[in-house]
Design a protein around this motif. Structure first.
Motif, PDB file in Angstrom:
ATOM      1  N   ALA A   1     -16.939  25.884  10.102  1.00 35.81           N
ATOM      2  CA  ALA A   1     -16.519  25.407  11.163  1.00 35.81           C
ATOM      3  C   ALA A   1     -15.559  24.152  10.653  1.00 35.81           C
ATOM      4  O   ALA A   1     -16.122  23.664  10.068  1.00 35.81           O
ATOM      5  N   THR A   2     -14.383  24.082  11.521  1.00 36.23           N
ATOM      6  CA  THR A   2     -13.630  22.805  11.410  1.00 36.23           C
ATOM      7  C   THR A   2     -13.760  22.133  12.538  1.00 36.23           C
ATOM      8  O   THR A   2     -13.486  22.399  13.606  1.00 36.23           O
ATOM      9  N   PHE A  57      -4.387  28.917  11.693  1.00 38.12           N
ATOM     10  CA  PHE A  57      -5.105  27.863  12.799  1.00 38.12           C
ATOM     11  C   PHE A  57      -5.981  27.059  12.221  1.00 38.12           C
ATOM     12  O   PHE A  57      -6.642  26.248  12.816  1.00 38.12           O
ATOM     13  N   PHE A  58      -6.172  26.943  10.781  1.00 35.52           N
ATOM     14  CA  PHE A  58      -6.934  25.978  10.299  1.00 35.52           C
ATOM     15  C   PHE A  58      -5.999  24.814   9.837  1.00 35.52           C
ATOM     16  O   PHE A  58      -6.625  23.859   8.904  1.00 35.52           O
ATOM     17  N   GLN A  71     -16.013  17.104  21.347  1.00 35.75           N
ATOM     18  CA  GLN A  71     -15.722  17.863  20.020  1.00 35.75           C
ATOM     19  C   GLN A  71     -15.155  19.197  20.117  1.00 35.75           C
ATOM     20  O   GLN A  71     -15.664  19.953  21.022  1.00 35.75           O
ATOM     21  N   LEU A  72     -14.354  19.484  19.316  1.00 41.25           N
ATOM     22  CA  LEU A  72     -13.899  20.831  19.310  1.00 41.25           C
ATOM     23  C   LEU A  72     -14.045  21.456  17.990  1.00 41.25           C
ATOM     24  O   LEU A  72     -13.874  20.728  16.837  1.00 41.25           O
ATOM     25  N   LEU A  73     -14.595  22.910  18.127  1.00 41.04           N
ATOM     26  CA  LEU A  73     -14.729  23.599  16.615  1.00 41.04           C
ATOM     27  C   LEU A  73     -14.069  24.721  16.825  1.00 41.04           C
ATOM     28  O   LEU A  73     -14.090  25.683  17.570  1.00 41.04           O
ATOM     29  N   LEU A  74     -13.462  24.910  15.515  1.00 44.01           N
ATOM     30  CA  LEU A  74     -12.669  26.188  15.253  1.00 44.01           C
ATOM     31  C   LEU A  74     -13.468  26.946  14.173  1.00 44.01           C
ATOM     32  O   LEU A  74     -13.803  26.048  13.122  1.00 44.01           O
ATOM     33  N   LEU A 130      -2.588  20.161  17.155  1.00 45.48           N
ATOM     34  CA  LEU A 130      -2.172  20.700  18.616  1.00 45.48           C
ATOM     35  C   LEU A 130      -3.286  20.984  19.505  1.00 45.48           C
ATOM     36  O   LEU A 130      -3.386  20.662  20.707  1.00 45.48           O
ATOM     37  N   PHE A 131      -4.357  21.468  18.807  1.00 44.38           N
ATOM     38  CA  PHE A 131      -5.567  21.605  19.598  1.00 44.38           C
ATOM     39  C   PHE A 131      -6.275  20.660  20.033  1.00 44.38           C
ATOM     40  O   PHE A 131      -6.748  20.297  21.210  1.00 44.38           O
ATOM     41  N   ARG A 132      -6.273  19.500  19.209  1.00 41.06           N
ATOM     42  CA  ARG A 132      -6.683  18.362  19.490  1.00 41.06           C
ATOM     43  C   ARG A 132      -5.831  17.743  20.918  1.00 41.06           C
ATOM     44  O   ARG A 132      -6.532  17.200  21.907  1.00 41.06           O
TER      45      ARG A 132
END
Length: 848
Positions: free
Chosen positions: A514-515, A22-23, A45-48, A30-32
């Motif tokens: 966080a990424t 997932f990182f 912005q999305l933070l994993l 894919l998440f973007r």
């Protein structure tokens, strides 16, 4: 080989950790793309991140969304594919908040509830019981009761979040029926699975508020409550009453409808709130009652006071100031006649007063005590109203038929006792912020609702009723503290996935690991479709993550296996002493992978010209059947109903292409530039042609270490395995990434390929050599090398190997003298792939 490779891939994928997947760069992309497709225009912005301490699976602050990959829901799934579905579902849920949730309106609702105001409107009662419940709730809200208001606010926030969550999930599922819907539903099912059945909830939890909220969550998420082992109960009846509000809320586009539905549900739940409040009140009173019993037991019988007084008077404690003398005088001035009258009538009178007192409203009850208090403290207008109420109460007690009621001194005694309560009661009023003081949530207008004796020491109902109706300042503080502890336990007990996921920037969790993924709105059309293709994208991500490891391991294993095979081969005296090593490359950089498309394009141009000419020749050599014949020995069942009589067929046995092909490429340093490029295209063309024709093919390259040695035993010859007889997914990559180095010892390489060919079961064995010049290795060059190659060529022919040498260098004439009729003159490098493929087809026809 293919099955083995797939099995190895699956085994290696099982070893992947969630953070590795997932990182990874592919999953971030894919998440973007998903966020860009489903979040609308608000998300920036999305933070994993990973956090086992953070209870939230996801959160948003309006512009950013955070996804915790270590959340409990995702962690409960075993397979990486299911974990990915869960994370995508959380992303869809939070994006739904970004699209459809009005955060400002939610704050308005909660702030109004804290301020004691129904928003947008008060609930509408459906019967008399609900009207009475609404009156009680209004009294608490308008008085800003510090015990009731936090309870209602906490439950209102939870219920409104539940209704809003289900609403936005239904909207997202309808808009994005691919991976977003799949992820939302898989999380929803898992969340519901964690809530026990109703019977188990009732048996294991005495708190009806918590139980009912869990049952409400079950119904909201899946449309029914888990009550299969219970035919009916009061809680299911309440659930049936609120279903209409839930069903309306999850489909209505207006947030106001959901908040109004929440208010209606709170009204239906008031009976549970009332019972809870009474239980907490009794728990707060129990310690004080136990303290009051001790001085009563020590008093002598002749000094026994009326039963009401000890319950209304708190015993002095060491830290409390002593009571005023005026508060102790009335019992001492009581006469013997009053004592006897009081002893004869105390029990009956206490019972009557208790029933009358409990039958009064809370406002009437409180009107009596400040009357006496104003005589000593000087209260104004409210005192007169309460005085009248007190007189009426006393008159009502005289009309019960008791001729020997307590005399005036006894009433003064009671008045003094009531005045003692007034000071503590006034403090309680100030604490709750209103004039009414704490409400008796357990008492009804009937005697049946009077609480039983909590202490169990034999006190009558009247005394216990008055004790629960009145709270001292200390008891109120205990009640507030008890409610705070209860709300904390309730929050921990309720399902976490309904908790508030919107956070302020000041309340964001620590995101050290966080990424950050920037969500860009550019080229949005190119990124659409991620919702439908996410499963395939995930499989490619998983393959890319483990393929390099598997390829590397399998490459090492293959190289060791080939090296063992090499050790078992015998060579001529001139090559036996030379060190030999097999190299098998199975890992490639992204740049090397990008080269393949260019070489394949060149090979396809050649194949297109040859496919129509050569492949049909091979196809015709296979077994074929002619149908719809008028004469024959075998019936054609496909044409048995042909009215013309063409019902026969004839089978022509084919010629099996029982052949195997080897391609050996000179990888010496002189093959630089266009020569090695032409050799790559030629080898790739032959490889593709043979694979399409079903002919096993072997592709190798060879060169020496390139150093000057005095003794041949010090030299090393490298054999590069580009394609073995069994097809491998990286064959083409190995062919197009071949490099040149060192010199060429052609004799050792030809003997090595001959050994591999002679082990094959096919009858026709073809060997192609692509070289640009004569050998030039340690003590292997000139006439000595020429004589050795002639000898080897004759030996190959005697063993049934058809040999062809393609000369592409400046010394073509020298190569022609060595190989004679096996010599192929390649005047143009562009003609190399075509000439070799045509020659292959010619040889195949000749040998068949």
């Amino acid at each position: 080989m293919k099955d083995t490779y797939r099995e190895r891939i699956k085994e290696e994928q099982k070893k992947l950790s969630p953070s590795q997947v997932f990182f990874s760069e592919g999953y971030r992309k894919l998440f973007r793309d998903l966020a860009n497709e489903v979040a609308g225009e608000k998300l920036e912005q999305l933070l994993l991140y990973q956090s086992t301490e953070d209870g939230l699976a996801g959160w948003n602050d309006g512009k950013r969304i955070g996804i915790n990959i270590d959340n409990l829901i995702t962690g409960s799934f075993l397979e990486l594919e299911q974990k990915s579905d869960s994370l995508i579902g959380i992303l869809g849920h939070e994006c739904g908040h970004a699209r459809f949730t009005d955060s400002a309106l939610r704050k308005v609702y909660v702030q109004n509830m804290l301020a004691g105001v129904w928003y947008p409107d008060a609930p509408e009662p459906e019967n008399e019981d609900e009207e009475k419940a609404l009156d009680e709730m209004d009294t608490c809200l308008t008085g800003k009761n510090p015990v009731v208001v936090p309870l209602l606010t906490e439950c209102a926030a939870y219920i409104s979040n539940l209704l809003n969550d289900v609403y936005i999930e239904e909207k997202m599922c309808s808009l994005f029926p691919g991976s977003i819907k799949k992820g939302i539903l898989i999380n929803r099912r898992r969340n519901v699975e964690w809530i026990p059945p109703l019977k188990e909830l009732l048996e294991g939890n005495s708190d009806p508020v918590s139980v009912f909220l869990k049952v409400l969550v079950q119904y909201a998420l899946r449309g029914y409550a888990n009550s299969w082992n219970m035919e009916s109960c009061e809680m299911l009846d309440t659930l049936n009453e609120v279903k209409q509000f839930v069903d309306l809320s999850v489909t209505a586009d207006s947030d106001l409808i959901r908040y109004q539905a929440t208010n209606q549900i709170l009204l239906k739940m008031w009976k549970y709130f009332r019972n809870l409040l009474e239980e907490l009140k009794q728990e707060c009173q129990e310690p004080e009652e136990n303290e009051e019993e001790r001085p009563q037991e020590e008093e002598p019988p002749e000094a026994e006071m009326p039963q009401e007084e000890p319950s209304e008077k708190e015993p002095p404690e060491e830290d409390e100031p002593q009571e005023e003398p005026s508060q102790k005088e009335p019992p001492q001035e009581e006469s013997a006649e009053e004592k006897s009258a009081g002893e004869e009538n105390s029990t009956e009178e206490d019972r009557k007063e208790a029933s009358q007192g409990n039958g009064k409203s809370m406002g009437e009850e409180e009107e009596e005590s400040p009357t006496e208090e104003t005589e000593s403290k000087g209260e104004e207008e409210p005192v007169k109203e309460r005085n009248t109420s007190g007189d009426n109460n006393r008159e009502a007690s005289k009309q019960t038929g008791d001729e020997e009621s307590p005399n005036s001194s006894e009433e003064e005694n009671k008045s003094e006792t009531v005045s003692e309560k007034a000071s503590s009661e006034e403090k309680s009023k100030e604490a709750v912020g209103g004039k009414e003081g704490p409400i008796d949530f357990s008492s009804d207008s009937s005697d049946e609702d009077l609480p039983t004796d909590v202490s169990g020491n034999g006190k009558d109902e009247a005394k216990t009723g008055k004790q629960t109706e009145e709270l001292t300042e200390e008891q109120l503080k205990k009640l507030e503290a008890a409610m705070g502890e209860y709300l904390k336990e309730l929050t921990e007990d309720l399902p976490k996935f309904i908790q508030e996921s919107e956070v302020d920037e000041t309340a964001l969790p620590e995101l050290e690991n966080a990424t950050a993924i920037q969500v860009s709105k550019e080229d949005k059309e190119e990124r659409e479709g991620a919702d439908e293709k996410s499963d395939l994208i995930l499989q490619k991500i998983l393959l890319d993550l483990v393929s390099e490891t598997v390829d590397q391991d399998m490459g090492v294993e293959a190289q060791n296996r080939l090296q063992e095979e090499l050790y078992g081969m015998e060579f001529e005296v001139a090559h036996n002493m030379v060190r030999k090593e097999v190299l098998y490359k199975n890992t490639f950089t992204e740049t090397e992978k990008s080269w393949l498309s260019a070489y394949e394009a060149s090979a396809r141009k050649v194949e297109k010209r040859l496919r129509t000419r050569l492949l049909p020749i091979l196809e015709n050599q296979k077994e074929r059947t002619e149908r719809r014949m008028y004469l024959g020995k075998k019936l054609d069942m496909r044409a048995i109903a042909d009215p013309g009589g063409a019902v026969y067929k004839r089978i022509f046995p084919g010629k099996k292409t029982d052949a195997v092909v080897c391609v050996l490429v000179d990888n010496s340093g002189s093959m630089i530039g266009h020569r090695i490029e032409a050799a790559k295209v030629a080898a790739l063309t032959l490889y593709d042609f043979c694979r399409q024709a079903g002919i096993p093919i072997l592709v190798y390259g060879h060169h020496t270490d390139g150093y000057e040695h005095c003794d041949p035993s010090e030299e090393t010859v490298y054999f590069h395995s580009y394609a073995e007889f069994e097809e491998d997914r990286n064959d083409r990559l190995r062919i197009v990434t071949m490099e040149n180095d060192g010199s060429n010892r052609d004799g050792a390489a030809l003997l090595f390929m001959a050994n591999k060919l002679l082990k094959r079961p096919e009858k026709q064995k073809l060997l192609f050599l692509i070289s640009d010049g004569l050998p030039n290795a340690t003590r292997y060059f000139g006439s000595y090398a020429t004589a050795d190659l002639k000898k080897i060529k004759e030996k190959l022919g005697k063993k049934g190997i058809l040999f062809q040498a393609a000369a592409i260098g400046w010394d073509k004439e020298a190569i022609r003298k060595i190989y004679g009729n096996a010599y192929l003159d390649i005047s143009s490098l562009e003609q190399l792939p075509i000439r070799l493929t045509k020659q292959l087809a010619k040889l195949l026809r000749r040998v068949n």
